[in-house]
Design a protein around this motif. Structure first.
Motif, PDB file in Angstrom:
ATOM      1  N   ARG B 160       0.841  -1.212   0.000  1.00  0.00           N
ATOM      2  CA  ARG B 160       0.000   0.000   0.000  1.00  0.00           C
ATOM      3  C   ARG B 160       0.870   1.255   0.000  1.00  0.00           C
ATOM      4  NH1 ARG B 160      -3.101  -2.740   3.947  1.00  0.00           N
ATOM      5  NH2 ARG B 160      -2.697  -1.194   5.551  1.00  0.00           N
ATOM      6  N   HIS B 189      -7.839  -7.996  -0.508  1.00  0.00           N
ATOM      7  CA  HIS B 189      -9.124  -7.304  -0.606  1.00  0.00           C
ATOM      8  C   HIS B 189      -9.014  -5.835  -0.232  1.00  0.00           C
ATOM      9  CE1 HIS B 189     -11.954 -10.341  -1.930  1.00  0.00           C
ATOM     10  NE2 HIS B 189     -11.175 -11.219  -1.289  1.00  0.00           N
ATOM     11  N   ILE B 190      -8.198  -5.538   0.783  1.00  0.00           N
ATOM     12  CA  ILE B 190      -7.985  -4.132   1.155  1.00  0.00           C
ATOM     13  C   ILE B 190      -7.379  -3.382  -0.037  1.00  0.00           C
ATOM     14  CG2 ILE B 190      -6.767  -2.539   2.688  1.00  0.00           C
ATOM     15  CD1 ILE B 190      -6.846  -4.681   4.838  1.00  0.00           C
ATOM     16  N   ASP B 193      -9.819  -2.735  -2.834  1.00  0.00           N
ATOM     17  CA  ASP B 193     -10.697  -1.636  -2.463  1.00  0.00           C
ATOM     18  C   ASP B 193     -10.027  -0.288  -2.757  1.00  0.00           C
ATOM     19  OD1 ASP B 193     -12.761  -0.133  -0.931  1.00  0.00           O
ATOM     20  OD2 ASP B 193     -11.062   0.152   0.430  1.00  0.00           O
ATOM     21  N   ARG B 194      -8.729  -0.193  -2.397  1.00  0.00           N
ATOM     22  CA  ARG B 194      -7.985   1.054  -2.644  1.00  0.00           C
ATOM     23  C   ARG B 194      -7.883   1.340  -4.140  1.00  0.00           C
ATOM     24  NH1 ARG B 194      -8.493   3.890   1.522  1.00  0.00           N
ATOM     25  NH2 ARG B 194     -10.261   2.493   1.605  1.00  0.00           N
ATOM     26  N   ARG B 197     -11.001   2.528  -5.691  1.00  0.00           N
ATOM     27  CA  ARG B 197     -11.213   3.940  -5.376  1.00  0.00           C
ATOM     28  C   ARG B 197     -10.473   4.846  -6.372  1.00  0.00           C
ATOM     29  NH1 ARG B 197     -12.228   5.115   0.803  1.00  0.00           N
ATOM     30  NH2 ARG B 197     -13.472   3.246   0.492  1.00  0.00           N
TER      31      ARG B 197
END
Lengths: 285, 324
Positions: B160, B189-190, B193-194, B197
């Motif tokens: 990330r 999954h995180i 999601d990012r 976005r």
């Protein structure tokens, strides 16, 4: 940390076309690289200062004064070049400090950048080119080199080995030797695939002999002729000889002055040219 | 590499609705005798999320490096943001965001410092970066980790952070080379999601992956690559519709029996795919196909009916599975 979708981020987004001027990176890339290197170095500033001042102090106490008194006792005071042994030794020690200071900051960081952290690849994914990365690493290494030599000079001054007036010229000579040698080492480090033992070999078979046989502790004319060639190709000797001539006025042939400066210049030219090519090639592979 | 060609394509690009970000024509990269990328053609438009799907060694990463303007092509044409990377590499790179396959964060620097120095490489001011870093830490869910060293971060956090770093210059195109390889399902999954976005923000994404679920989740359009060539191109649903049936029946008869059973059930469904451990029956109706098999007096050890996926598309196109 959960999949918290409600923390709506208010990311502002103007777009690279508006906020990034490519020309800035293209013009100043090397400085940005140096900025990063210096930021990293500053994390170690207590160590840099401690080594920078501690090393010469211990050295001067043991060799300079210990060996010096022995030399002065057996040969009579001011036997070499009509100066004290400590004054004779000073330019050689400064040359070593310059070479070592610059070298430390081009060898490990280059291996780190290409192999361990691969940070050079992340720099190169911006507008910064391989050439600029090489230049930036060298720029930061020279900052460290100048600082290291200067701290050494302060110690030498405290021991009465050099005069205040000789500080700038000795700084220039020692840093030039550092620049010449480090640019070759920069290219060499960039050529290493992943083996860090190479630096141990370089230390043992290049740095140490260079230190021992470059007229550091005695004039090279005291050595047999078949060992003197080591000094002729060693930047350490060129810096030592030049430093002695320009600080306390050791007699020297004028043409030798030109040779000494040329050696640093030629080493730097070869080193930079080689380094630029290796950096560019390795980053675009 | 003719300029007339290049200009010709620029005109075409202007005719499309959205701005064209990348145009590759007969793009080729060779290493010695090995053709890593073998004359591929594709176009990526603004705001699109474009995927390169293929097994290891398909030429995805090489293609990415050429788009990232760090590796020079040996043949064909490539235009990124309207410029030729072989000539204007630094100009192009100034407006790209790159998330490499291998994280290359600076281990000696803290999380926020990594964002700061990377922003400085683009010549962004410290004042601008101060605000930007807050946004990016928030986005990457790393606010509490701002003063940690990067080696203290988990794999997902590092990933990330690398993505956040790639966004520091608000890039025209964000390139992600296998963004979730090696991460556990929750971390993936995180990350998805990012990335989703970002897609909503209108950032153009180019993603390589060898995970079909990732490609299905994130990509508007895909090209399936194998051995340096493009095997197929289209949206995930288009590709499935074109190269596979609606459903797939997976039956297992035990590893030694699959081959012989396959002969007996030939003709059931549209097509059979015999794998070492199971037989795939491609059919409009999987349950019906299973009934037909049972009618023949055959009883599979296990059976499963599922919808077709990109994995099936890949199998059809190359005769191999994606992972290994």
């Amino acid at each position: 940390m959960s999949l918290n979708v409600s923390t709506e981020n208010k990311m502002t987004w103007t777009g690279a076309k508006t906020i990034v001027d490519p020309q800035r990176g293209i013009r100043r890339g090397a400085f940005y690289v140096a900025e990063n290197r210096i930021r990293t170095m500053l994390k170690w500033w207590p160590a840099i200062i401690a080594f920078g001042l501690g090393n010469p102090t211990l050295y001067l106490l043991s060799i300079g004064i210990g060996v010096g008194s022995l030399v002065d006792k057996s040969l009579g005071a001011n036997a070499i070049d009509h100066v004290s042994y400590l004054t004779f030794l000073a330019p050689a020690l400064l040359a070593t400090a310059g070479i070592q200071g610059a070298m430390d900051e081009v060898t490990w960081p280059t291996l780190e950048g290409f192999v361990w952290d691969r940070t050079f690849f992340s720099m190169n994914s911006t507008a910064i080119s391989g050439k600029q990365i090489a230049n930036g690493v060298m720029l930061a290494a020279m900052a460290r080199c100048v600082l290291q030599v200067f701290m050494y000079e302060l110690c030498l001054l405290a021991f009465g080995a050099i005069t205040v007036q000789s500080i700038p010229i000795l700084l220039l000579v020692s840093s030039s030797a550092g620049l010449g040698f480090a640019s070759i080492m920069l290219a060499f480090s960039a050529s290493i695939k992943d083996d860090d033992n190479m630096f141990a070999l370089v230390g043992r078979f290049i740095i140490t002999p260079m230190f021992m046989f470059s007229g550091t502790f005695y004039p090279i004319t005291s050595m047999p002729i078949y060992l003197q060639w080591i000094a002729w190709i060693s930047p350490q000797w060129h810096a030592t000889n030049l430093g002695r001539a320009l600080s306390y006025g050791m007699p020297i042939e004028p043409w030798l002055l030109i040779i000494h400066w040329s050696v640093f210049l030629i080493m730097a030219l070869i080193g930079f040219n080689w380094a630029h090519r290796v950096f560019e090639r390795r980053l675009s592979a | 590499m003719g300029t007339t060609n290049t200009q010709g394509r620029l005109k075409v690009a202007k005719n499309t609705d959205a701005e064209t970000m990348i145009v590759a024509t007969n793009l080729t990269k060779t290493y010695g005798d090995f053709k890593a990328v073998d004359g591929i053609n594709f176009t990526v438009r603004k705001g699109e999320s474009f995927g390169l799907l293929g097994p290891n060694g398909a030429g995805k990463s090489t293609t990415m490096k050429m788009i990232a303007a760090t590796s020079q092509r040996n043949g064909g044409d490539l235009l990124i943001l309207g410029k030729d990377p072989n000539k204007s590499g630094p100009e192009i790179r100034a407006h790209l965001g790159v998330v490499p396959q291998q994280d290359n964060l600076d281990r000696e620097l803290k999380v926020w410092e990594n964002l700061m120095i990377y922003g400085r490489y683009f010549g962004l001011s410290r004042k601008f970066l101060k605000g930007k870093i807050e946004e990016l830490l928030e986005f990457a869910q790393l606010v509490e980790k701002r003063n940690s060293k990067t080696e203290e971060l988990s794999g997902g956090m590092k990933r990330r952070l690398t993505i956040a770093r790639g966004l520091v210059n608000e890039p025209e195109i964000l390139m992600l080379d296998e963004p979730t390889t090696g991460l556990d399902p929750q971390a993936r999954h995180i990350l998805w999601d990012r990335l989703f976005r970002l897609k909503e923000l209108g950032v153009t994404l180019v993603i390589t992956t060898h995970y079909m679920d990732e490609a299905e989740q994130l990509c508007d359009r895909l090209m399936v690559m194998d051995k340096g060539k493009i095997m197929a191109e289209g949206s995930p649903s288009e590709l499935i519709k074109k190269y596979s049936s609606k459903e797939v029946l997976e039956v297992r008869f035990g590893s030694d029996n699959n081959a012989t059973v396959a002969e007996q059930i030939a003709g059931i469904g549209e097509r059979l795919e015999i794998l070492p451990d199971r037989i795939l029956v491609y059919a409009e109706n999987g349950e019906k196909a299973l009934e037909e098999i049972v009618k023949k007096g055959l009883h599979p050890v296990t059976s499963l009916v599922r919808r077709s996926s990109l994995e099936d598309v890949f199998l059809r196109l190359t005769g191999r599975t994606l992972v290994d």
